[in-house]
Each structure stands twice: as structure tokens, then as C-alpha cells.
Design a protein around this motif. Structure first.
Motif, mmCIF file in Angstrom:
data_model
loop_
_atom_site.group_PDB
_atom_site.id
_atom_site.type_symbol
_atom_site.label_atom_id
_atom_site.label_comp_id
_atom_site.label_asym_id
_atom_site.label_seq_id
_atom_site.Cartn_x
_atom_site.Cartn_y
_atom_site.Cartn_z
ATOM 1 N N LEU A 120 151.758 47.997 -53.211
ATOM 2 C CA LEU A 120 152.861 47.164 -52.719
ATOM 3 C C LEU A 120 152.460 45.697 -52.720
ATOM 4 N N SER A 121 151.277 45.431 -52.214
ATOM 5 C CA SER A 121 150.806 44.045 -52.105
ATOM 6 C C SER A 121 150.655 43.394 -53.469
ATOM 7 N N GLU A 122 150.092 44.130 -54.414
ATOM 8 C CA GLU A 122 149.915 43.561 -55.752
ATOM 9 C C GLU A 122 151.257 43.287 -56.407
ATOM 10 N N SER A 123 152.190 44.212 -56.249
ATOM 11 C CA SER A 123 153.524 44.007 -56.819
ATOM 12 C C SER A 123 154.190 42.763 -56.237
ATOM 13 N N LEU A 124 154.115 42.621 -54.908
ATOM 14 C CA LEU A 124 154.769 41.490 -54.260
ATOM 15 C C LEU A 124 154.074 40.166 -54.584
ATOM 16 N N ARG A 125 152.777 40.239 -54.839
ATOM 17 C CA ARG A 125 152.054 39.032 -55.225
ATOM 18 C C ARG A 125 152.687 38.397 -56.460
ATOM 19 N N TYR A 126 153.015 39.219 -57.439
ATOM 20 C CA TYR A 126 153.601 38.710 -58.674
ATOM 21 C C TYR A 126 155.100 38.463 -58.532
ATOM 22 N N GLU A 127 155.760 39.304 -57.752
ATOM 23 C CA GLU A 127 157.205 39.172 -57.584
ATOM 24 C C GLU A 127 157.587 37.926 -56.800
ATOM 25 N N LEU A 128 156.842 37.645 -55.732
ATOM 26 C CA LEU A 128 157.232 36.572 -54.824
ATOM 27 C C LEU A 128 156.508 35.257 -55.105
ATOM 28 N N GLY A 129 155.483 35.305 -55.953
ATOM 29 C CA GLY A 129 154.762 34.078 -56.282
ATOM 30 C C GLY A 129 155.651 32.940 -56.751
ATOM 31 N N PRO A 130 156.638 33.200 -57.613
ATOM 32 C CA PRO A 130 157.499 32.116 -58.071
ATOM 33 C C PRO A 130 158.299 31.441 -56.954
ATOM 34 N N TRP A 131 158.438 32.088 -55.801
ATOM 35 C CA TRP A 131 159.122 31.479 -54.649
ATOM 36 C C TRP A 131 158.142 30.745 -53.727
ATOM 37 N N GLY A 132 156.883 30.659 -54.127
ATOM 38 C CA GLY A 132 155.905 30.009 -53.273
ATOM 39 C C GLY A 132 155.348 30.887 -52.178
ATOM 40 N N VAL A 133 155.549 32.202 -52.308
ATOM 41 C CA VAL A 133 155.086 33.163 -51.297
ATOM 42 C C VAL A 133 153.794 33.802 -51.796
ATOM 43 N N THR A 134 152.762 33.757 -50.996
ATOM 44 C CA THR A 134 151.484 34.361 -51.350
ATOM 45 C C THR A 134 151.283 35.658 -50.583
ATOM 46 N N VAL A 135 150.368 36.490 -51.094
ATOM 47 C CA VAL A 135 150.137 37.819 -50.517
ATOM 48 C C VAL A 135 148.643 38.083 -50.458
ATOM 49 N N SER A 136 148.220 38.699 -49.368
ATOM 50 C CA SER A 136 146.851 39.199 -49.240
ATOM 51 C C SER A 136 146.905 40.658 -48.824
ATOM 52 N N VAL A 137 145.908 41.424 -49.260
ATOM 53 C CA VAL A 137 145.761 42.797 -48.785
ATOM 54 C C VAL A 137 144.341 42.945 -48.253
ATOM 55 N N VAL A 138 144.224 43.470 -47.032
ATOM 56 C CA VAL A 138 142.951 43.562 -46.322
ATOM 57 C C VAL A 138 142.440 44.991 -46.404
ATOM 58 N N CYS A 139 141.206 45.157 -46.889
ATOM 59 C CA CYS A 139 140.659 46.500 -47.107
ATOM 60 C C CYS A 139 139.278 46.632 -46.455
ATOM 61 N N PRO A 140 139.230 46.779 -45.134
ATOM 62 C CA PRO A 140 137.935 46.946 -44.462
ATOM 63 C C PRO A 140 137.443 48.388 -44.546
ATOM 64 N N SER A 141 136.139 48.572 -44.391
ATOM 65 C CA SER A 141 135.597 49.910 -44.194
ATOM 66 C C SER A 141 135.663 50.214 -42.699
ATOM 67 N N PHE A 142 134.926 51.213 -42.236
ATOM 68 C CA PHE A 142 135.001 51.598 -40.830
ATOM 69 C C PHE A 142 134.501 50.479 -39.927
ATOM 70 N N PHE A 143 135.231 50.234 -38.856
ATOM 71 C CA PHE A 143 134.775 49.335 -37.804
ATOM 72 C C PHE A 143 135.267 49.883 -36.467
ATOM 73 N N ARG A 144 134.643 49.445 -35.379
ATOM 74 C CA ARG A 144 134.962 49.992 -34.067
ATOM 75 C C ARG A 144 136.356 49.554 -33.634
ATOM 76 N N LYS B 52 143.262 34.163 -50.437
ATOM 77 C CA LYS B 52 142.612 35.194 -51.236
ATOM 78 C C LYS B 52 143.490 36.439 -51.257
ATOM 79 N N PHE B 53 143.631 37.052 -52.429
ATOM 80 C CA PHE B 53 144.474 38.246 -52.509
ATOM 81 C C PHE B 53 143.769 39.467 -51.930
#
Length: 257
Positions: A144-168, A212-213
Motif C-alpha cells: 500500500l505504501s509503495e503504491s501511494l508513494r508513486y500515486e500521491l507524489g505528483p500532489w506533493g504528498v510523501t510516504v514512509s513505511v516503518v518496518c521494525p523488528s521485535f521491540f518491547r 525516507k521511504f
């Protein structure tokens, strides 16, 4: 000063992110399904999202950063997971983020600016066994995030997706109980993690500021991601080993005749 909305902000990573943004002077609307937050927001409710949008328009006059953080943990072997389990996981983890993006995209387009931050997981990029529902839901958030990055970029909208491993965090409380043995393993990994939510939040805020994406906020996530990309044989061997471990455990728990 940024105007920020965070879902799942009552605890865990959401609360840590809210504290980080607020500490530097940003205006933050903290939302959750629990009491004690700025706005009640059930991310599966279209009406709740509409109310959040109205509040943002009225109180903030717009929005700079939407953080789709709320979600639930899940785990279990494919033959132990019910249809209801899958529906719950996908409804919360995928459609919750989708509805947030759908709700705020028209505002971002009007503004000609905005930043969507979708919190996925390292499980959205690396897919270990006995976690199929969680992996699938978080992989969908990455897509979803990657798709919206390209779809909404022309409107000046940026997207990030956060992918952490395990944390407390308290995420383990949302496990459904369909496969308790596998879920206990996830609980041990969460509770025994070296990192806390505040450490993850610090890196996320830094990388969001840098637009950062793909945000891999900890060393374990970065190492696993590089292994899958550049040492696929070793990655596959590790994943098959985990699958074999699950098989041994399943045979051990079977009743002996």
C-alpha cells in the motif's frame, strides 16, 4: 512546527512517537480506542475517521503528518488459524491503514502537501513460518505504501513505511489465542527484545524528517533485510530451519499412542 495525527497513540510505539513530536513543539492529535487520549478513533470505523478529519480541519487547519500506527499482533500455524482470526487481522492491520489513507488523501491533495507514515513491520519484508496472517497483513501495508508513494507524489504528498523488528511493547496483548504455542514464542521475543519503543521512535522521527521511504529503525531489521536481498541462500536456509523446528515441536505436542 508540524501538525501530526497518530493512531494507537495511547501506548507503545504510538505513545513514544507522540512524545517525540510533542517534545520538539509539534501539535499532535493522539488517537486510540482507549480513554485518556485526545480523540477516540477506532481505525476500523469510517465514522471515527470522519470525526478525526473534522477535528483536524477545525483545530489544526490542516495536517502535515498522518501516522497509521495502530495494529494488532498475530501468529500461528496456517491450519490452526480460524477464518475469524484472518478477518480480524486483515481488517485491523490492513483496512485500518487503508481507511486512514483514504480519509486524509483529499485533504493532502487540497494542501498540495502531506506525509503518510504507515507502521508495518520487518515481517512485511521477511516472512518467517508460523506467522502467515501477520506477515500477509504487514506485507500488504508495505505494498500500500509503495503504491501511494508513486500515486500521491505528483500532489506533493510523501510516504514512509516503518518496518521494525521485535521491540518491547504491549502489542502481545492483542494476540488472539488461536495457536497459543506459537504465540508464546512471539511473546518471549517481544518481552525479551533489547530495544524499547522510545529508541525505535527516535529513529522513525529522524527518518520521517528526512522523507525516507523505507524506514528500518533497528539493526536487526536492517541485517535481515540485507540478508534476504543479498544472501538469499542463507536467508532461505534460516527460514527452512525455523519451519523444521515448528514441525519438531508439533510432533512433540501430538499425543503418543
Amino acid at each position: 512546527m508540524k501538525r501530526v495525527l497518530i493512531t494507537g497513540g495511547a501506548s507503545g510505539l504510538g505513545a513514544a512517537l507522540a512524545a517525540r513530536f510533542q517534545a520538539r513543539g509539534d501539535r499532535v492529535l493522539v488517537t486510540d480506542v482507549t480513554e485518556g487520549v485526545d480523540q477516540r478513533l477506532d481505525i476500523t470505523s469510517e465514522a471515527d475517521w470522519a470525526a478525526a478529519l473534522e477535528r483536524v480541519r477545525d483545530d489544526f487547519g490542516g495536517l502535515d503528518i498522518l501516522v497509521n500506527n495502530a495494529g494488532i499482533a498475530a501468529g500461528g500455524r496456517i491450519d490452526r488459524l480460524s477464518a475469524e482470526h484472518w478477518q480480524r487481522v486483515l481488517t485491523v492491520n490492513v483496512l485500518g491503514a487503508v481507511t486512514g489513507c483514504r480519509t486524509f488523501t483529499p485533504l493532502f491533495k487540497e494542501q498540495g502537501s502531506g506525509h503518510i507514515v504507515n507502521v508495518a513491520s520487518a515481517a512485511g519484508l521477511m516472512h518467517p513460518p508460523s506467522m502467515s496472517s501477520y506477515n500477509a497483513s504487514k506485507a500488504a501495508v508495505v505494498a500500500l505504501s509503495e503504491s501511494l508513494r508513486y500515486e500521491l507524489g505528483p500532489w506533493g504528498v510523501t510516504v514512509s513505511v516503518v518496518c521494525p523488528s521485535f521491540f518491547r511493547t504491549n502489542l502481545a496483548q492483542s494476540l488472539s489465542g488461536d495457536d497459543p504455542q506459537m504465540e508464546q514464542g512471539a511473546i518471549r521475543l517481544i518481552n525479551g527484545a533489547r530495544r524499547g519503543a522510545d529508541e525505535i521512535a527516535a529513529r522513525v522521527v529522524h527518518d520521517v524528517d528526512a522523507r525516507k521511504f523505507l524506514i528500518l529503525p533497528d539493526s536487526d531489521a536492517r541485517t535481515a533485510y540485507r540478508a534476504k536481498r543479498f544472501a538469499r541462500f542463507l536467508y532461505d536456509r534460516r527460514m527452512f530451519a525455523l519451519g523444521a523446528k515448528t514441525r519438531r515441536e508439533e510432533r512433540a505436542e501430538a499425543p503418543h499412542e
